[in-house]
Motif scaffolding. Structure first.
Motif, PDB file in Angstrom:
ATOM      1  N   GLY A 123       0.795  -1.235   0.000  1.00 46.12           N
ATOM      2  CA  GLY A 123       0.000   0.000   0.000  1.00 46.12           C
ATOM      3  C   GLY A 123       0.817   1.269   0.000  1.00 46.12           C
ATOM      4  O   GLY A 123       0.272   2.353   0.207  1.00 46.12           O
ATOM      5  N   PHE A 124       2.154   1.162  -0.262  1.00 42.60           N
ATOM      6  CA  PHE A 124       2.967   2.372  -0.204  1.00 42.60           C
ATOM      7  C   PHE A 124       2.985   3.151  -1.523  1.00 42.60           C
ATOM      8  O   PHE A 124       3.430   4.290  -1.548  1.00 42.60           O
ATOM      9  CB  PHE A 124       4.392   2.051   0.260  1.00 42.60           C
ATOM     10  N   HIS A 125       2.494   2.523  -2.576  1.00 41.00           N
ATOM     11  CA  HIS A 125       2.476   3.251  -3.843  1.00 41.00           C
ATOM     12  C   HIS A 125       1.097   3.839  -4.127  1.00 41.00           C
ATOM     13  O   HIS A 125       0.453   3.537  -5.119  1.00 41.00           O
ATOM     14  CB  HIS A 125       2.970   2.354  -4.984  1.00 41.00           C
ATOM     15  N   GLN A 126       0.644   4.647  -3.198  1.00 38.81           N
ATOM     16  CA  GLN A 126      -0.605   5.374  -3.375  1.00 38.81           C
ATOM     17  C   GLN A 126      -0.554   6.603  -2.469  1.00 38.81           C
ATOM     18  O   GLN A 126       0.250   6.648  -1.534  1.00 38.81           O
ATOM     19  CB  GLN A 126      -1.808   4.484  -3.033  1.00 38.81           C
ATOM     20  N   ASP A 127      -1.399   7.592  -2.751  1.00 38.05           N
ATOM     21  CA  ASP A 127      -1.308   8.846  -1.998  1.00 38.05           C
ATOM     22  C   ASP A 127      -1.749   8.698  -0.548  1.00 38.05           C
ATOM     23  O   ASP A 127      -1.260   9.393   0.329  1.00 38.05           O
ATOM     24  CB  ASP A 127      -2.115   9.937  -2.701  1.00 38.05           C
ATOM     25  N   ASP A 128      -2.681   7.764  -0.274  1.00 40.35           N
ATOM     26  CA  ASP A 128      -3.192   7.631   1.108  1.00 40.35           C
ATOM     27  C   ASP A 128      -2.523   6.458   1.840  1.00 40.35           C
ATOM     28  O   ASP A 128      -3.147   5.731   2.599  1.00 40.35           O
ATOM     29  CB  ASP A 128      -4.712   7.451   1.100  1.00 40.35           C
ATOM     30  N   TRP A 129      -1.205   6.258   1.592  1.00 39.19           N
ATOM     31  CA  TRP A 129      -0.466   5.133   2.159  1.00 39.19           C
ATOM     32  C   TRP A 129      -0.502   5.072   3.685  1.00 39.19           C
ATOM     33  O   TRP A 129      -0.350   4.026   4.283  1.00 39.19           O
ATOM     34  CB  TRP A 129       0.995   5.167   1.684  1.00 39.19           C
ATOM     35  N   PHE A 130      -0.686   6.245   4.320  1.00 36.91           N
ATOM     36  CA  PHE A 130      -0.589   6.307   5.779  1.00 36.91           C
ATOM     37  C   PHE A 130      -1.855   5.798   6.466  1.00 36.91           C
ATOM     38  O   PHE A 130      -1.853   5.549   7.661  1.00 36.91           O
ATOM     39  CB  PHE A 130      -0.312   7.748   6.218  1.00 36.91           C
ATOM     40  N   GLU A 131      -2.947   5.630   5.699  1.00 37.82           N
ATOM     41  CA  GLU A 131      -4.191   5.186   6.342  1.00 37.82           C
ATOM     42  C   GLU A 131      -4.090   3.728   6.772  1.00 37.82           C
ATOM     43  O   GLU A 131      -3.424   2.921   6.132  1.00 37.82           O
ATOM     44  CB  GLU A 131      -5.368   5.382   5.385  1.00 37.82           C
ATOM     45  N   SER A 132      -4.796   3.399   7.833  1.00 38.69           N
ATOM     46  CA  SER A 132      -4.736   2.044   8.365  1.00 38.69           C
ATOM     47  C   SER A 132      -5.388   1.053   7.402  1.00 38.69           C
ATOM     48  O   SER A 132      -6.452   1.325   6.857  1.00 38.69           O
ATOM     49  CB  SER A 132      -5.462   2.016   9.712  1.00 38.69           C
ATOM     50  N   HIS A 133      -4.726  -0.042   7.155  1.00 40.77           N
ATOM     51  CA  HIS A 133      -5.281  -1.107   6.311  1.00 40.77           C
ATOM     52  C   HIS A 133      -4.571  -2.398   6.672  1.00 40.77           C
ATOM     53  O   HIS A 133      -3.447  -2.367   7.193  1.00 40.77           O
ATOM     54  CB  HIS A 133      -5.126  -0.780   4.818  1.00 40.77           C
ATOM     55  N   PRO A 134      -5.194  -3.554   6.403  1.00 40.73           N
ATOM     56  CA  PRO A 134      -4.519  -4.802   6.767  1.00 40.73           C
ATOM     57  C   PRO A 134      -3.264  -5.006   5.917  1.00 40.73           C
ATOM     58  O   PRO A 134      -3.213  -4.514   4.777  1.00 40.73           O
ATOM     59  CB  PRO A 134      -5.547  -5.895   6.442  1.00 40.73           C
ATOM     60  N   PRO A 135      -2.265  -5.713   6.432  1.00 38.96           N
ATOM     61  CA  PRO A 135      -1.103  -6.042   5.594  1.00 38.96           C
ATOM     62  C   PRO A 135      -1.532  -6.991   4.478  1.00 38.96           C
ATOM     63  O   PRO A 135      -2.609  -7.583   4.558  1.00 38.96           O
ATOM     64  CB  PRO A 135      -0.142  -6.722   6.559  1.00 38.96           C
ATOM     65  N   PRO A 136      -0.721  -7.163   3.438  1.00 37.48           N
ATOM     66  CA  PRO A 136      -1.104  -8.068   2.351  1.00 37.48           C
ATOM     67  C   PRO A 136      -1.236  -9.513   2.847  1.00 37.48           C
ATOM     68  O   PRO A 136      -0.671  -9.856   3.891  1.00 37.48           O
ATOM     69  CB  PRO A 136       0.046  -7.963   1.352  1.00 37.48           C
ATOM     70  N   SER A 137      -1.939 -10.331   2.081  1.00 38.05           N
ATOM     71  CA  SER A 137      -2.103 -11.735   2.479  1.00 38.05           C
ATOM     72  C   SER A 137      -0.795 -12.483   2.229  1.00 38.05           C
ATOM     73  O   SER A 137      -0.010 -12.116   1.345  1.00 38.05           O
ATOM     74  CB  SER A 137      -3.226 -12.376   1.671  1.00 38.05           C
ATOM     75  N   GLU A 138      -0.592 -13.548   3.009  1.00 36.54           N
ATOM     76  CA  GLU A 138       0.605 -14.372   2.816  1.00 36.54           C
ATOM     77  C   GLU A 138       0.648 -14.945   1.409  1.00 36.54           C
ATOM     78  O   GLU A 138       1.709 -15.079   0.804  1.00 36.54           O
ATOM     79  CB  GLU A 138       0.608 -15.516   3.824  1.00 36.54           C
ATOM     80  N   THR A 139      -0.538 -15.289   0.873  1.00 35.13           N
ATOM     81  CA  THR A 139      -0.602 -15.858  -0.478  1.00 35.13           C
ATOM     82  C   THR A 139      -0.034 -14.872  -1.490  1.00 35.13           C
ATOM     83  O   THR A 139       0.774 -15.243  -2.357  1.00 35.13           O
ATOM     84  CB  THR A 139      -2.085 -16.148  -0.847  1.00 35.13           C
ATOM     85  N   ASP A 140      -0.436 -13.606  -1.377  1.00 39.44           N
ATOM     86  CA  ASP A 140       0.065 -12.593  -2.333  1.00 39.44           C
ATOM     87  C   ASP A 140       1.580 -12.422  -2.182  1.00 39.44           C
ATOM     88  O   ASP A 140       2.312 -12.308  -3.170  1.00 39.44           O
ATOM     89  CB  ASP A 140      -0.632 -11.256  -2.097  1.00 39.44           C
ATOM     90  N   ILE A 141       2.051 -12.389  -0.944  1.00 37.86           N
ATOM     91  CA  ILE A 141       3.498 -12.216  -0.727  1.00 37.86           C
ATOM     92  C   ILE A 141       4.254 -13.433  -1.266  1.00 37.86           C
ATOM     93  O   ILE A 141       5.247 -13.291  -1.991  1.00 37.86           O
ATOM     94  CB  ILE A 141       3.801 -11.967   0.768  1.00 37.86           C
TER      95      ILE A 141
END
Ligand code: ADP
Ligand code: MG
Length: 349
Positions: A123-141
């Protein structure tokens, strides 16, 4: 205004406090989502104002060309890569990508500007990166880790760029500020300006001196207000710091900072800040990011990147210095003695 700016400006004002001419001219503008402070010593006011306008344009050009998610040269290249297409690139674009390849290779891909998809997943490549959101899923990583995109996948021949891996997504956030600062310093030199500092959010390159005195700069403490160290700069030097304290998001009480370890797919957590002193700002910037990821192994990666002036702060507050950095840095406050680590291997001395 960031604290790092304040520290820098305080020092600059202190230095320019004497009554006699010549003086320091300060200018500031915004690019890369941060404030850029320019200090020019011993130039007249009109030249200073014109120069600052030139620099503002230089920064804006680099920012617009290399923006990772707003339409730019980089997003056009990334679109071609994801479609498996070859794309023609200008000479200066090819040069920057080639530099990114070299820095990635030398850092054993701990600096991995081909990992744009991973930065995006977090989520760091977007303007609202600082907003709270879940980390990516293990599957995606894990999916990203299976394909391991690196700069080695990128090939440039006769002005044509192609990628052997469609999951490569270029993201130059790890050294774009350094590149912009180098571009700015080149522009200054071309305008005959030889005594200056270009400071982007606390990272900077300085040329010449402040009259009889060197430029002295402060390095922000990663966990407290105020400085952890100061350095008197020599003729032409850059100081870049990567830290976990400025760009991060929080989710369910946990902090997720923005420097990602491409080996695990998760934020690097063996350092709170890494400062690199080197002539070239692009290299200093990339190296600070790489050594932040390297954590305990930083001496080996510094050696591989031919970097010899490093200060790293561990999560427990312990400061580690290369012997060459020890000669240059003045630690501030009642810190425990720094550990000096040799650069030939990763052993502690
Ligand atoms: P800053 O620009 O905030 O001073 P850095 O120079 O350390 O910090 O760059 C961090 C940025 O670089 C991230 O926001 C991301 O875009 C990108 N990045 C994160 N991890 C890596 C990595 N391992 N290699 C290269 N770039 C990275
Ligand atoms: Mg960096």
């Amino acid at each position: 205004m960031k604290l790092s700016h304040l520290l820098f400006i305080c020092i600059a004002l202190l230095l320019s406090g004497c009554e006699s001419e010549p003086q320091t001219h300060q200018g500031k503008f915004y690019a890369f989502g941060t404030e850029i402070d320019v200090s020019l010593y011993d130039v007249d006011k009109e030249v200073a104002n014109n120069t600052i306008t030139v620099l503002e344009e230089a920064f804006s050009t680099v920012n617009n060309s290399w923006h990772a998610w707003q339409p730019s040269t980089l997003t056009t290249i990334n679109a071609a890569i994801s479609e498996g297409k070859t794309i023609a690139v200008e000479e200066d674009t090819a040069q920057l990508i080639t530099l990114a390849k070299t820095l990635a290779h030398d850092s054993q891909n701990l600096f991995n500007p081909a990992a744009g998809k991973l930065f995006e997943l977090w989520g760091f490549h977007q303007d609202d990166w600082f907003e709270s959101h879940p980390p990516p899923s293990e599957t995606d990583i894990n999916n990203w880790l299976t394909h391991q995109p690196t700069m080695d996948d990128i090939h440039i021949t006769n002005g044509k760029l192609s990628s052997s891996n469609t999951l490569v997504k270029l993201g130059f956030g790890g050294f774009a500020k350094g590149f912009a600062v180098d571009t700015a310093i080149e522009a200054l030199k071309q305008h005959g300006i030889n005594n200056a500092i270009v400071n982007i959010g606390g990272d900077l390159r300085a040329i010449g001196s402040h009259g009889q005195r060197p430029w002295i700069i402060g390095i922000r403490h990663p966990r407290q207000s105020g400085m952890i160290a100061s350095i008197a700069l020599k003729e032409d030097e850059s100081v870049f710091t990567s830290g976990d304290y400025e760009r991060f998001f929080q989710y369910e009480g946990k902090r997720y900072p923005h420097i990602i370890d491409p080996r695990t797919g998760y934020p690097a957590d063996q350092a709170t800040s890494v400062t690199v002193l080197h002539t070239n700002a692009s290299i200093a910037d990339a190296a600070a990011t790489a050594l932040f990821v390297a954590g305990d192994d930083w001496p080996a990666i510094a050696t591989a990147m031919q970097i010899d002036k490093v200060m790293l702060v561990r999560p427990d507050g312990q400061i580690e210095l290369s012997p060459q950095m020890k000669e240059r840095v003045r630690l501030i406050g009642n810190t425990k003695p720094a550990i000096i680590r040799t650069l030939k291997d990763s052993s502690t001395s």
